[in-house]
Design a protein around this motif. Sequence first.
Motif, mmCIF file in Angstrom:
data_model
loop_
_atom_site.group_PDB
_atom_site.id
_atom_site.type_symbol
_atom_site.label_atom_id
_atom_site.label_comp_id
_atom_site.label_asym_id
_atom_site.label_seq_id
_atom_site.Cartn_x
_atom_site.Cartn_y
_atom_site.Cartn_z
ATOM 1 N N GLU A 163 5.422 -0.931 -6.069
ATOM 2 C CA GLU A 163 5.421 0.656 -5.191
ATOM 3 C C GLU A 163 5.052 2.002 -6.006
ATOM 4 O O GLU A 163 4.678 1.967 -7.392
ATOM 5 N N GLY A 164 4.955 2.608 -5.012
ATOM 6 C CA GLY A 164 4.704 3.884 -5.978
ATOM 7 C C GLY A 164 3.076 3.770 -6.297
ATOM 8 O O GLY A 164 2.164 3.153 -5.172
ATOM 9 N N ARG A 165 2.787 4.367 -7.321
ATOM 10 C CA ARG A 165 1.937 5.065 -8.337
ATOM 11 C C ARG A 165 0.875 3.602 -8.228
ATOM 12 O O ARG A 165 -0.191 3.315 -8.713
ATOM 13 N N GLU A 166 1.768 2.188 -8.404
ATOM 14 C CA GLU A 166 1.318 0.984 -9.029
ATOM 15 C C GLU A 166 -0.037 0.077 -8.041
ATOM 16 O O GLU A 166 -0.476 -0.246 -8.042
ATOM 17 N N VAL A 167 0.593 0.489 -6.688
ATOM 18 C CA VAL A 167 -0.167 0.268 -6.098
ATOM 19 C C VAL A 167 -1.659 1.025 -5.481
ATOM 20 O O VAL A 167 -2.322 0.191 -5.548
ATOM 21 N N THR A 168 -2.104 2.373 -5.313
ATOM 22 C CA THR A 168 -3.002 2.348 -5.632
ATOM 23 C C THR A 168 -3.651 2.007 -6.881
ATOM 24 O O THR A 168 -4.823 1.411 -6.405
ATOM 25 N N TRP A 226 -4.812 -1.315 -6.344
ATOM 26 C CA TRP A 226 -5.811 -1.662 -5.195
ATOM 27 C C TRP A 226 -7.491 -0.407 -5.909
ATOM 28 O O TRP A 226 -8.303 -1.286 -5.452
ATOM 29 N N GLU A 227 -7.096 0.447 -6.879
ATOM 30 C CA GLU A 227 -8.480 0.580 -7.353
ATOM 31 C C GLU A 227 -8.784 -0.245 -8.554
ATOM 32 O O GLU A 227 -10.027 -0.452 -8.388
ATOM 33 N N LYS A 228 -8.458 -1.219 -8.981
ATOM 34 C CA LYS A 228 -8.770 -1.752 -10.153
ATOM 35 C C LYS A 228 -9.395 -3.131 -9.402
ATOM 36 O O LYS A 228 -10.311 -3.656 -9.643
ATOM 37 N N ILE A 234 0.719 -6.467 13.741
ATOM 38 C CA ILE A 234 1.088 -7.441 12.851
ATOM 39 C C ILE A 234 1.927 -6.469 11.692
ATOM 40 O O ILE A 234 1.245 -5.002 11.459
ATOM 41 N N ARG A 235 2.802 -7.179 11.124
ATOM 42 C CA ARG A 235 3.344 -5.693 10.102
ATOM 43 C C ARG A 235 3.228 -6.621 9.094
ATOM 44 O O ARG A 235 2.955 -7.781 8.344
ATOM 45 N N VAL A 236 2.951 -5.633 8.293
ATOM 46 C CA VAL A 236 2.219 -6.127 7.300
ATOM 47 C C VAL A 236 3.272 -5.615 5.407
ATOM 48 O O VAL A 236 3.651 -4.573 5.831
ATOM 49 N N ALA A 237 3.269 -6.122 4.615
ATOM 50 C CA ALA A 237 3.800 -5.544 3.064
ATOM 51 C C ALA A 237 3.837 -3.606 2.848
ATOM 52 O O ALA A 237 4.126 -3.724 2.375
ATOM 53 N N GLY A 238 2.637 -3.442 2.759
ATOM 54 C CA GLY A 238 1.670 -2.066 2.441
ATOM 55 C C GLY A 238 0.886 -2.089 2.354
ATOM 56 O O GLY A 238 -0.043 -2.621 3.665
ATOM 57 N N PHE A 239 -0.089 -0.726 2.445
ATOM 58 C CA PHE A 239 -1.361 -0.612 2.304
ATOM 59 C C PHE A 239 -2.109 0.261 1.373
ATOM 60 O O PHE A 239 -1.492 -0.167 0.049
#
Length: 399
Positions: A211-216, A219-221, A377-382
Amino acid sequence: MQSFTDVRDAAPQAVRAGNLILVGGLMATDANGDIVAADIAGQARVIFARLAALLAHAGAGMADVVKHNIYFSCEADAVGAFLDELDSVRAGYFTAPGPTTTEIRCGLDNEGARLMVDAWVVTGGKRELLDPSCHWRWHKKVPFVHGWKVGDMLFIGGQRSLDANGKVLGLGDIEVQTEEAFRNLDTRLRQGGGDRNSLMRQNTCFRFFSEGREVTDYWEKMTNVRRRYMSVPSAAGAGLRIQGMGNADELIQVEGIGMLGDDKQRLQPANHWDWSIPNTQFTQGWKIGKLAFIGGQISADNKAQAVGHDMETQTRNVFEFIRRTLAEGGLDESDVAKLYIYYHAEGSWAEIEATRAVIARVQREFYPQPGPAVTAIRVAGFAFENLLVEIEAMAVTRD
């Protein structure tokens, strides 16, 4: 456009525009919306029988299905058994070479639902199979293929980081798996006479649970690899964090729809939301011929920071962004044939139903009945933190 449904007063389950039929998400429900079978095979039989009947009503058949997506819900250690049971049913509805397929493990709307299916269907037209023997393969015999070229349209199923025996390549490494999946997508486009510039819609499904900044950061990686395979400007599309795919070791799958031809319009409204990586040349939408592909819209600012803390605010912002993107092509909501709604909701079934009801209520403000067909659908996040909903739209211009 013509709308088709087998439930009175319900939203369309399919919309036909010319020789193209867009089928919304089908579940094993009765007229009251209740699930009618508990087991996987039972739900699959209901869904595929309903799909066949719906297509017959629309003047098509199962042989006309060029692309279908499977959205399924089960525990991670039960994926293999789930898909084996599903395939024992769906393989009976398709004759090889059948449609492309993408399997996404996610959350569904209805309590008890284990499976949902949607489809793209094309009647008539010259067809060319995009399925070379040297490509990656499934680990078992199935009637599905990697892609179809129908007229000027290219339908590419879920491309994966697998070898010729269905074994995952790049275990635990999102960069390797991204490279493999996008290289495979690129290969299919070229086989169909196009290239990455032909790609109008490209969706990336990936597995990541922090969660948090690790998500972005994640995604960027991943996206720094993706950009090596993207046109400038890129296809429209969506980036979705999901629970998993057809193999527990897979981290990413990509799929796409392309259109041949250079006479196209990029739909890129000014002062719109933007991505976290500057100057990416990502695209909000494309209009080509009679079709318009509106990429996944989110409630964000020009630095990909979420705007709004509740589902109603974010959903309304998203539909406003879709409206603005459509307007760039001289279109409006009446031209939209299909919506793809991806949302994040947890808690009890009552809470999930309440969240879905909020989205549906806001949708009706923009799309009066009967409205477009819908897959939700329900997703885990974006791709970015604090987002609650992302919505794509597919439009067809009227004569």
